[in-house]
Structures are given as structure tokens and as C-alpha cells.
Enzyme design. Sequence first.
Site, PDB file in Angstrom:
ATOM      1  CG  HIS A  29      -1.951  -0.964   1.354  1.00  0.00           C
ATOM      2  ND1 HIS A  29      -2.110  -1.788   2.450  1.00  0.00           N
ATOM      3  CD2 HIS A  29      -2.963  -1.298   0.503  1.00  0.00           C
ATOM      4  CE1 HIS A  29      -3.163  -2.571   2.266  1.00  0.00           C
ATOM      5  NE2 HIS A  29      -3.693  -2.304   1.095  1.00  0.00           N
ATOM      6  CE  LYS A  53     -13.042  -6.659   1.337  1.00  0.00           C
ATOM      7  NZ  LYS A  53     -11.782  -6.022   0.916  1.00  0.00           N
ATOM      8  NE  ARG A 109      -2.972  -7.093  -4.362  1.00  0.00           N
ATOM      9  CZ  ARG A 109      -3.703  -7.145  -3.249  1.00  0.00           C
ATOM     10  NH1 ARG A 109      -3.148  -7.508  -2.126  1.00  0.00           N
ATOM     11  NH2 ARG A 109      -4.986  -6.838  -3.259  1.00  0.00           N
ATOM     12  CB  SER A 147      -4.274  -6.613   4.447  1.00  0.00           C
ATOM     13  OG  SER A 147      -3.836  -5.371   3.990  1.00  0.00           O
TER      14      SER A 147
HETATM   15  P1  ADP Z   1      -9.526  -4.138  -0.890  1.00  0.00           P
HETATM   16  O1  ADP Z   1     -10.163  -4.637   0.361  1.00  0.00           O
HETATM   17  O2  ADP Z   1     -10.393  -3.266  -1.742  1.00  0.00           O
HETATM   18  O3  ADP Z   1      -8.754  -5.176  -1.663  1.00  0.00           O
HETATM   19  P2  ADP Z   1      -7.042  -3.374   0.193  1.00  0.00           P
HETATM   20  O4  ADP Z   1      -6.807  -2.586   1.414  1.00  0.00           O
HETATM   21  O5  ADP Z   1      -6.718  -4.820   0.238  1.00  0.00           O
HETATM   22  O6  ADP Z   1      -8.497  -3.136  -0.323  1.00  0.00           O
HETATM   23  O7  ADP Z   1      -6.251  -2.731  -1.010  1.00  0.00           O
HETATM   24  C1  ADP Z   1      -6.503  -1.439  -1.438  1.00  0.00           C
HETATM   25  C2  ADP Z   1      -5.860  -1.253  -2.768  1.00  0.00           C
HETATM   26  O8  ADP Z   1      -4.472  -1.493  -2.654  1.00  0.00           O
HETATM   27  C3  ADP Z   1      -6.350  -2.206  -3.856  1.00  0.00           C
HETATM   28  O9  ADP Z   1      -6.350  -1.483  -5.071  1.00  0.00           O
HETATM   29  C4  ADP Z   1      -5.304  -3.278  -3.883  1.00  0.00           C
HETATM   30  O10 ADP Z   1      -5.221  -3.883  -5.152  1.00  0.00           O
HETATM   31  C5  ADP Z   1      -4.073  -2.463  -3.588  1.00  0.00           C
HETATM   32  N1  ADP Z   1      -3.003  -3.271  -3.001  1.00  0.00           N
HETATM   33  C6  ADP Z   1      -3.059  -4.027  -1.890  1.00  0.00           C
HETATM   34  N2  ADP Z   1      -1.870  -4.627  -1.659  1.00  0.00           N
HETATM   35  C7  ADP Z   1      -1.047  -4.245  -2.667  1.00  0.00           C
HETATM   36  C8  ADP Z   1       0.315  -4.541  -3.029  1.00  0.00           C
HETATM   37  N3  ADP Z   1       1.051  -5.395  -2.328  1.00  0.00           N
HETATM   38  N4  ADP Z   1       0.834  -3.934  -4.118  1.00  0.00           N
HETATM   39  C9  ADP Z   1       0.063  -3.093  -4.862  1.00  0.00           C
HETATM   40  N5  ADP Z   1      -1.223  -2.791  -4.599  1.00  0.00           N
HETATM   41  C10 ADP Z   1      -1.773  -3.351  -3.523  1.00  0.00           C
END
Ligand code: ADP
Length: 178
Positions: A29, A53, A109, A147
Site C-alpha cells: 500500500h 468484511k 497485483r 493484508s
Molecule cells: P480491498 O479490500 O479493496 O482489496 P485493500 O486494502 O486490500 O483493499 O487494497 C486497497 C488497494 O491497494 C487495492 O487497489 C489493492 O489492489 C491495492 N493493493 C493491496 N496490496 C497491494 C500490493 N502489495 N501492491 C500493490 N497494490 C496493492
Amino acid sequence: MTQIDKTSKTGAYRIGIYPGTFDPITIGHRDIIARATRMVDHLIIGVAVSSGKGPLFDVEDRVAMTNYDIEHNLKYNDPNTTIEVVPFDNLLMHFAEEMQADVIIRGLRAVSDFEYEFQMASMNEKLNDHIAAAYLMASDKYQFIASRFVKEIARMGGDVSRFVSEHVAEKIKEAYAK
Ligand code: ADP
């Protein structure tokens, strides 16, 4: 909600929203946040309440950890771009309109995120086609970081210090010790 003054000397003030659950914020992130600052003048990190969630951390904690990491652990961001962390519990497009956003930024990803993002982008476009969507490819170093897996590793007693900041690692440990 914060009122943002969009007037600037050049008239080209760009507001971006990077939405997600951030349960909790990872280095993946952080990498997207830093890169997103180079695309906009003001970046809003939208932390979705996402109660459905079943997040590990409540939204206040997720906002606090995100703010902490932005203040202490952000690298290679554009220092001229301001960053604000804002929780939201409504439809993303409505939140984006409220924030007067020009662009929604998401991280992608490998193949796993693509289908979901593609569907969401098409739906969002139907709701408001004035707000653009932009996708940043995950860095190959952080591709595999999610996460969900970080929490799974921590829950089983594994070391997550390579995936999240020291501060966040400590918070996860505390959350599972409860
Ligand atoms: P969601 O619950 O919508 O997946 P996240 O908090 O998991 O939200 O992720 C928010 C954004 O960050 C999403 O666009 C996700 O694809 C991106 N993201 C999460 N982890 C990574 C990572 N390791 N590298 C790049 N983008 C990421």
C-alpha cells in the site's frame, strides 16, 4: 467531512482517491501511495469501514496506523502533494464526488486483482464517468503482499516485519494477543 479548496494559481489542481480496507496498511500500500503522490496534488486515502468484511482492526485504528506510516515510513513520495486519510462508509463513487476527486487510484497485483477491478471500473463508470480510474501495477517486490496473508501469518505466530512497518507489526501482535 473536510472541505477542499480546489482553486489554485494554475487551475490544474488534481485530487486523487486511493480507496481500500487497509486492514492493516502494508508496504505494498505504501508503495502505491508514494507513487500516487506523483500523479496528483492532493491524495485522499479512503479507508472503507467494510464492516461486512469483518476487519481485524476497527476503522479508527486503520486510519491511525495509515496516518502513522505516512508520517514515519513513506519514501519516494512527492513532498508537494498533500495526503489526507479519510474513513468512508458510503458508495465509493459518492465518496469520490463528495471529495471532489478527479481520479480514483487502485493498485493491481498480478492477475488476481484484474477481474474484480475491471468489473468495478465498468460499474463505477456508469455511476459517474467524469471521475477517471487509474491503476498502478504492483511493484514486483511487493506483488505477493496482501493484508489478508499478513494477518494469517501473524495469527499463526509468524514474523511479518518484512511486509508491514514495525509499528503495524506491533499492533497486529497486540490484536492477536487479546
Ligand atoms: P480491498 O479490500 O479493496 O482489496 P485493500 O486494502 O486490500 O483493499 O487494497 C486497497 C488497494 O491497494 C487495492 O487497489 C489493492 O489492489 C491495492 N493493493 C493491496 N496490496 C497491494 C500490493 N502489495 N501492491 C500493490 N497494490 C496493492
